[in-house]
Scaffold this motif. Structure first.
Motif, PDB file in Angstrom:
ATOM      1  N   SER A   1      23.799   6.510 -24.395  1.00 52.17           N
ATOM      2  CA  SER A   1      24.227   5.433 -23.504  1.00 52.17           C
ATOM      3  C   SER A   1      23.653   4.082 -23.888  1.00 52.17           C
ATOM      4  CB  SER A   1      23.873   5.768 -22.055  1.00 52.17           C
ATOM      5  OG  SER A   1      22.493   5.754 -21.863  1.00 52.17           O
TER       6      SER A   1
ATOM      7  N   GLY B   1      26.136   3.406 -26.948  1.00 51.96           N
ATOM      8  CA  GLY B   1      27.076   2.916 -25.943  1.00 51.96           C
ATOM      9  C   GLY B   1      26.939   1.449 -25.609  1.00 51.96           C
ATOM     10  N   GLN B   2      25.803   1.102 -25.011  1.00 54.05           N
ATOM     11  CA  GLN B   2      25.689  -0.272 -24.509  1.00 54.05           C
ATOM     12  C   GLN B   2      25.626  -1.290 -25.637  1.00 54.05           C
ATOM     13  OE1 GLN B   2      22.627  -0.761 -21.531  1.00 54.05           O
ATOM     14  NE2 GLN B   2      23.079   1.214 -20.639  1.00 54.05           N
TER      15      GLN B   2
ATOM     16  N   ILE C   1      26.742   3.692 -19.650  1.00 51.11           N
ATOM     17  CA  ILE C   1      27.402   2.732 -20.552  1.00 51.11           C
ATOM     18  C   ILE C   1      28.195   1.738 -19.696  1.00 51.11           C
ATOM     19  CG2 ILE C   1      29.212   2.451 -22.298  1.00 51.11           C
ATOM     20  CD1 ILE C   1      28.370   5.196 -23.411  1.00 51.11           C
ATOM     21  N   TRP C   2      28.966   2.278 -18.768  1.00 50.40           N
ATOM     22  CA  TRP C   2      29.782   1.427 -17.902  1.00 50.40           C
ATOM     23  C   TRP C   2      28.908   0.437 -17.138  1.00 50.40           C
ATOM     24  CZ3 TRP C   2      29.665   1.761 -12.394  1.00 50.40           C
ATOM     25  CH2 TRP C   2      30.633   0.979 -11.748  1.00 50.40           C
TER      26      TRP C   2
ATOM     27  N   LEU D   1      29.261  -1.100 -27.449  1.00 47.48           N
ATOM     28  CA  LEU D   1      30.345  -1.616 -26.623  1.00 47.48           C
ATOM     29  C   LEU D   1      30.083  -3.061 -26.214  1.00 47.48           C
ATOM     30  CD1 LEU D   1      33.012  -0.743 -25.297  1.00 47.48           C
ATOM     31  CD2 LEU D   1      31.710  -0.124 -23.269  1.00 47.48           C
ATOM     32  N   GLY D   2      28.824  -3.348 -25.873  1.00 44.25           N
ATOM     33  CA  GLY D   2      28.467  -4.716 -25.469  1.00 44.25           C
ATOM     34  C   GLY D   2      28.768  -5.707 -26.585  1.00 44.25           C
TER      35      GLY D   2
ATOM     36  N   THR E   1      26.515  -2.072 -19.856  1.00 42.09           N
ATOM     37  CA  THR E   1      27.095  -2.836 -20.964  1.00 42.09           C
ATOM     38  C   THR E   1      27.065  -4.348 -20.706  1.00 42.09           C
ATOM     39  OG1 THR E   1      28.477  -0.997 -21.593  1.00 42.09           O
ATOM     40  CG2 THR E   1      29.222  -3.146 -22.302  1.00 42.09           C
TER      41      THR E   1
ATOM     42  N   SER F   1      24.119  -6.252 -22.350  1.00 39.95           N
ATOM     43  CA  SER F   1      24.262  -6.417 -23.802  1.00 39.95           C
ATOM     44  C   SER F   1      25.353  -7.428 -24.112  1.00 39.95           C
ATOM     45  CB  SER F   1      24.602  -5.075 -24.455  1.00 39.95           C
ATOM     46  OG  SER F   1      23.585  -4.150 -24.210  1.00 39.95           O
ATOM     47  N   MET F   2      26.447  -7.310 -23.395  1.00 39.04           N
ATOM     48  CA  MET F   2      27.577  -8.228 -23.646  1.00 39.04           C
ATOM     49  C   MET F   2      27.141  -9.679 -23.467  1.00 39.04           C
ATOM     50  SD  MET F   2      31.050  -8.517 -21.455  1.00 39.04           S
ATOM     51  CE  MET F   2      30.291  -9.624 -20.300  1.00 39.04           C
TER      52      MET F   2
ATOM     53  N   TRP G   1      27.081  -4.193 -13.095  1.00 36.99           N
ATOM     54  CA  TRP G   1      25.659  -4.458 -13.308  1.00 36.99           C
ATOM     55  C   TRP G   1      24.998  -5.040 -12.066  1.00 36.99           C
ATOM     56  CZ3 TRP G   1      22.105  -8.509 -15.173  1.00 36.99           C
ATOM     57  CH2 TRP G   1      21.015  -7.972 -15.856  1.00 36.99           C
TER      58      TRP G   1
ATOM     59  N   VAL H   1      33.061  -6.244 -16.040  1.00 37.96           N
ATOM     60  CA  VAL H   1      31.892  -5.613 -16.655  1.00 37.96           C
ATOM     61  C   VAL H   1      30.630  -5.954 -15.872  1.00 37.96           C
ATOM     62  CG1 VAL H   1      30.497  -5.511 -18.752  1.00 37.96           C
ATOM     63  CG2 VAL H   1      32.971  -5.574 -18.918  1.00 37.96           C
TER      64      VAL H   1
END
Lengths: 308, 462
Positions: free
Chosen positions: A102, A106-107, A184-185, A110-111, A188, A191-192, A137, A133
């Motif tokens: 994750s 993942g993060q 992850i959902w 995907l981020g 993310t 990170s994004m 968070w 997104v």
């Protein structure tokens, strides 16, 4: 005995040094005064609890029963018991899966991908994606966990209804996969945002030059973008790895079940320390977690430093 | 100092593990001349044990305050509600008590008494409130077995709130479809399995639900493995020795295997975090045929008025039967039928600044008037007092049935500090069997774990 005398020039030269050393001493004192409250807080709320946990891990301290009233020193017995317990090792392995799946893959993956795809965009699409997104968070863990439990429920879950299947128990049949996807959902967004800011610092001229030199998209990423944002990537990895390592949200989704199949280390400590009431044993496991976190932190910090 | 150290230890563990479990019960303050008392239960308006919460809020508090005022005392009482799993409630109380706080009066499960007493969280009532504790007129109305739940090492630590019993509930509508009688009373485990098979062939999704696994917590022990163990002639502890991988344990686990390995039960339901709540919903929705539960199920779950899974037609649809021994005469004490009983206690917090008034409050809730008021409007339960039970239970067939038929043959859990750990080991054994482990293997694993809990093989019956 001959006295060493300094020439007048030397004395003159020394004067400003003495002055600056006094000033530096005063500066250090002043800095110390300003920093002392923060250091005191760190000592009280971080260092002392950590040392206390180390000590508790060497006792048979319990939440209830006679050992709650009169704990006894048992030395490394808890540590030995902790590492002899198969549940500890399965929890450790599940935590590695959780962090690797994750956080790291993942993060970060995907981020970055979302940040890269949205880098030059403006307008409603970007705002929509960012909003969706970030929503995950900013919502409290308890609420999003509850939503996921409802979403993944085998009888009344929205996901099964959408997929047109009946009785598929996501949280029971694939607990770790469900938890990893959830994390992850949920994570993310951080990170994004971090990569979005980092990508803004990549000089467009460098990318333009690479393009003119015929570099492919992947080559531009590898040779221009990644070297520029390497520090951001490593900092992000460090932060989200440690967060994920200590994340207690899996408890809200599955309570560590079924049969310990999603009992990551944070849940394992909760189960041992507070559900079973074995605070000494729980403290010993916490000590091991602390050590693992330190190793992970040192590893990332070395990587960061190697850049310089 | 020692207490402060212990409190710091708890804080340290919580801080280091990043867990923010807040201890929210507060000891009474006592500002000005007013005496402030707090009372807590795992009950909350509109949620878990709502009737109990309403009783405290709407009747006990105003009446008690008024009664104290008549005596010239200015007493203010505050109810601290809670609506969580029993295990979480216990953790919260333990943390409250460990840190020298907590409500002045608190309800606890009777099996926690030993652990709490050993930890110094509870003190014998006479030590706290003096002769008033022994002179309470309610004691003469409470049967010895019920008093025993509040007694540890020969001393009374709390007031018993009541007792209960366990039966097999069944859905008469589903039974009719499966060709089973509405006055069903199985006389052996095989008859339960046979009924389950008929229900299955008539299309009932979950023919039999007997709690298993750790997710169900103590419910697995009380409504699962312990009654089965008793039905096979075993007791979890007898004459100071614990039952390990005995034949009775293997038989009890064997029934789990027949149910969950034979497609008569839903093993996944036993693993879900809220599996017990879900089983309640499924029974109410007509998806479960037979369910082993305590009388709380009738009073608090499918109660048409206040239940968490209301069944408007409960009295017509839900049948009940005594839990049979494995075979007639094979149960403990040679019985044909068995049950387990537990109960709650109402304890006075040793940290209370006003223990005498706190005791008065606890006793007030268990006055005949209080119990009659609490059990009004369909909220009937078996109270600890024989002088009011008959009146309260009149017109309540299930509770009369339990009171008259089940309680005489029931059994209680051992009131020792180590029992809760043993119970978890039992739950793990049932989880293993429901997950496919052979009963003999699960029993052997249980014995191994038991040896670590009770201090070695010497404390286990051979």
């Amino acid at each position: 005995m001959a006295l060493a005398t300094s020439p007048p020039e030397a004395a003159e030269a020394a004067r400003p040094d003495r002055y600056s050393s006094d000033a530096a001493g005063l500066g250090r004192l002043r800095a110390g005064v300003f920093v002392a409250p923060a250091l005191l807080l760190v000592a009280v709320f971080l260092v002392f609890p950590a040392l206390w946990v180390l000590y508790l891990g060497l006792t048979n301290y319990r939440l209830t029963g006679a050992a709650a009233a009169a704990p006894q020193f048992v030395g490394p017995a808890n540590l030995i018991e902790a590492v002899s317990n198969p549940e500890f090792w399965s929890s450790t392995w599940l935590t590695v899966e959780f962090v690797a799946g994750s956080a790291v893959i993942g993060q970060v993956g995907l981020g970055f991908t979302i940040a890269w795809l949205l880098r030059d965009r403006r307008g409603p699409l970007k705002r929509l994606v960012e909003g969706l997104v970030i929503l995950a968070w900013i919502l409290p863990s308890a609420i999003v966990s509850f939503l996921w439990v409802a979403l993944l429920d085998r009888d009344a879950g929205t996901l099964n209804a959408l997929l047109g299947i009946q009785g598929f128990a996501w949280l029971l049949d694939h607990p770790m996969l469900s938890i990893i996807v959830f994390n992850i959902w949920r994570g993310t967004a951080f990170s994004m945002m971090l990569y979005g800011a980092a990508l803004g610092n990549v000089p467009p001229s460098h990318l333009e030059s690479a393009r003119l030199a015929g570099a492919s998209g992947w080559q531009q990423l590898r040779d221009v973008v990644f070297p520029h944002i390497r520090g951001h990537i490593l900092t992000n990895l460090l932060l989200i790895s440690l967060w994920t390592f200590n994340d207690f949200t899996p408890f809200l989704l599955t309570a560590g079940g079924p049969d310990g199949k999603s009992e990551v280390l944070a849940v394992h400590v909760y189960k041992v320390a507070l559900q079973s009431g074995e605070l000494g044993h729980g403290a010993a496991v916490s000590t091991i977690i602390l050590l693992i976190n330190l190793v992970v932190a040192v590893f990332y910090l070395r990587l960061l430093r190697s850049k310089k | 100092m020692a207490l402060r150290k212990r409190s710091m230890g708890v804080v340290a563990v919580l801080a280091a593990t990043g867990l923010g479990l807040a201890a929210c019960g507060q000891s009474s303050g006592g500002g000005g001349d007013a005496i402030e008392l707090t009372i807590t239960q795992n009950a909350i308006a509109g949620g878990k044990n709502a009737a109990g919460a309403d009783f405290i809020t709407n009747w006990v508090i105003p009446k008690f305050e008024a009664a104290q005022k008549a005596k010239g005392k200015d007493v203010k009482v505050k109810f601290i509600p809670s609506g969580v799993d029993d295990e979480q409630y216990k953790t919260k109380l333990s943390l409250d008590l460990k840190s020298g706080k907590g409500a002045d009066v608190m309800d606890i499960d009777s099996i926690w008494a030993g652990e709490f007493a050993d930890a110094g969280y509870l003190k014998p009532l006479p030590d706290l409130v003096g002769a008033d504790a022994d002179n309470w007129d309610g004691w003469s109305q409470i049967p010895e077995a019920v008093q025993g739940m509040a007694t540890f090492n020969g001393k009374k630590y709390a007031l018993p709130v009541g007792t209960d019993g366990r039966v097999l509930y069944f859905n008469k509508t589903l039974f009719q479809k499966a060709g089973l009688p509405a006055d069903w009373q199985p006389k052996s485990w095989q008859e339960i399995l046979d009924a389950g098979a008929k229900l299955k062939s008539s299309g009932v999704p979950v023919p039999i639900q007997i709690n298993a696994g750790t997710a169900m917590g103590e419910a697995t022990s009380m409504q699962g493995v312990l009654p089965l163990l008793a039905g096979a002639g075993g007791e979890v502890q007898k004459d100071g020795k614990w039952t390990g991988a005995s034949q009775s344990m293997k038989d009890a686990l064997g029934l789990y295997q027949k149910i969950y390995g034979g497609g008569l039960g839903d093993p996944k339901l036993q693993q879900e975090a809220k599996g017990r709540d879900k089983s309640f919903q499924q029974f109410a929705a007509g998806k479960i045929g037979i369910l082993m539960e305590g009388d709380y199920f009738w009073r608090g779950v499918v109660n048409p008025k206040t239940g968490v899974a209301k069944m408007a037609d409960r009295d017509q649809v839900v049948g009940y039967a005594m839990i049979p021994a494995m075979e007639p005469g094979k149960g403990i004490r040679g019985q044909d039928f068995v049950s387990m009983s537990g109960g709650a206690l109402r304890a006075v917090n040793p940290n209370s600044k006003h223990p005498k008034e706190a005791f008065e409050l606890a006793a007030f809730t268990l006055s005949p008037e209080g119990l009659k008021e609490e059990t009004k409007g369909g909220n009937v339960r078996i109270t600890p007092r024989t002088d009011v039970n008959k009146e309260i239970l009149a017109g309540e067939p299930l509770l009369t049935y339990i009171s008259e038929k089940v309680l005489p043959l029931t059994a209680y859990r051992p009131p020792v500090a180590v029992y809760p750990q043993v119970s978890v080991a039992l739950q793990e054994a049932t989880a293993a069997v429901a997950g496919g482990t052979p009963p003999d293997q699960a029993a052997a694993d249980y014995q191994k774990k038991l040896e670590g809990i009770v201090g070695g093989a010497g404390n286990i019956a051979s």
